[in-house]
Scaffold this active site. Structure first.
Site, short mmCIF file in Angstrom:
data_model
loop_
_atom_site.label_atom_id
_atom_site.label_comp_id
_atom_site.label_asym_id
_atom_site.label_seq_id
_atom_site.Cartn_x
_atom_site.Cartn_y
_atom_site.Cartn_z
N CYS A 1 0.71 -1.28 0.28
CA CYS A 1 0.05 0.05 -0.03
C CYS A 1 0.85 1.28 -0.18
O CYS A 1 1.60 1.41 1.08
CB CYS A 1 -1.01 -0.12 1.38
SG CYS A 1 -1.70 1.55 1.85
N CYS B 1 0.17 3.80 2.56
CA CYS B 1 0.82 3.45 4.03
C CYS B 1 2.19 3.75 4.17
O CYS B 1 2.39 4.32 5.13
CB CYS B 1 0.56 1.77 4.23
SG CYS B 1 -1.34 1.30 4.06
#
Ligand SMILES: [Zn+2]
Length: 144
Positions: free
Chosen positions: A69, A72
């Protein structure tokens, strides 16, 4: 409020009893003698998660993330900076939802990153989406 805080050691999981007045004095674990706070998020897994959520007398802020991600990874430095600002009043922790899929499912994590704030073993707030360090700190403080 009690004068004693129970603080879970991020290294050996022993529950330490720390006088409230000494929480900011860089307390060390009574068992493994490592610092209880190092201004850095703690990686949690299925084995250690519940101990930290249920046994800490301080709130625990969890970053549910995954290695694939992009947002993230972009938020990781901000989360680490927030740890410097929020410890030792709050424990900051990370859960890799790719490695710990059961935890992501158990908490109904639908998008990542998602921040969840736990206090007294209960989730008290949740915020999906990446945030800056300043926004993380003010969001947490608004719920304490
Ligand atoms: Zn320890």
């Amino acid at each position: 409020m009690s004068d004693i805080f129970h603080i879970v050691c991020p290294h050996c999981l022993v529950v330490n009893r720390i006088p409230a007045a000494r929480l900011g004095d860089q307390p060390k674990c009574g068992k493994c003698h490592q610092p209880l706070f190092s201004a850095h998020p703690v990686e949690l897994n299925a084995t250690t998660f519940m101990t930290h959520i249920e046994r800490n007398d301080i709130p625990v802020l969890v970053d549910f993330w995954a290695p694939w991600c992009g947002p993230c990874k972009a938020m990781a430095p901000a989360f680490a900076q927030a740890a410097e600002k929020l410890e030792p009043q709050v424990r900051l922790a990370k859960v890799n939802t790719e490695a710990e899929q059961a935890l992501g499912t158990q908490y109904g994590i639908r998008s990542i990153p998602t921040l969840a704030l736990f206090s007294g073993g209960q989730e008290v707030a949740r915020q999906p989406g990446a945030m800056s360090a300043g926004d993380i700190v003010s969001w947490v403080r608004s719920h304490l």
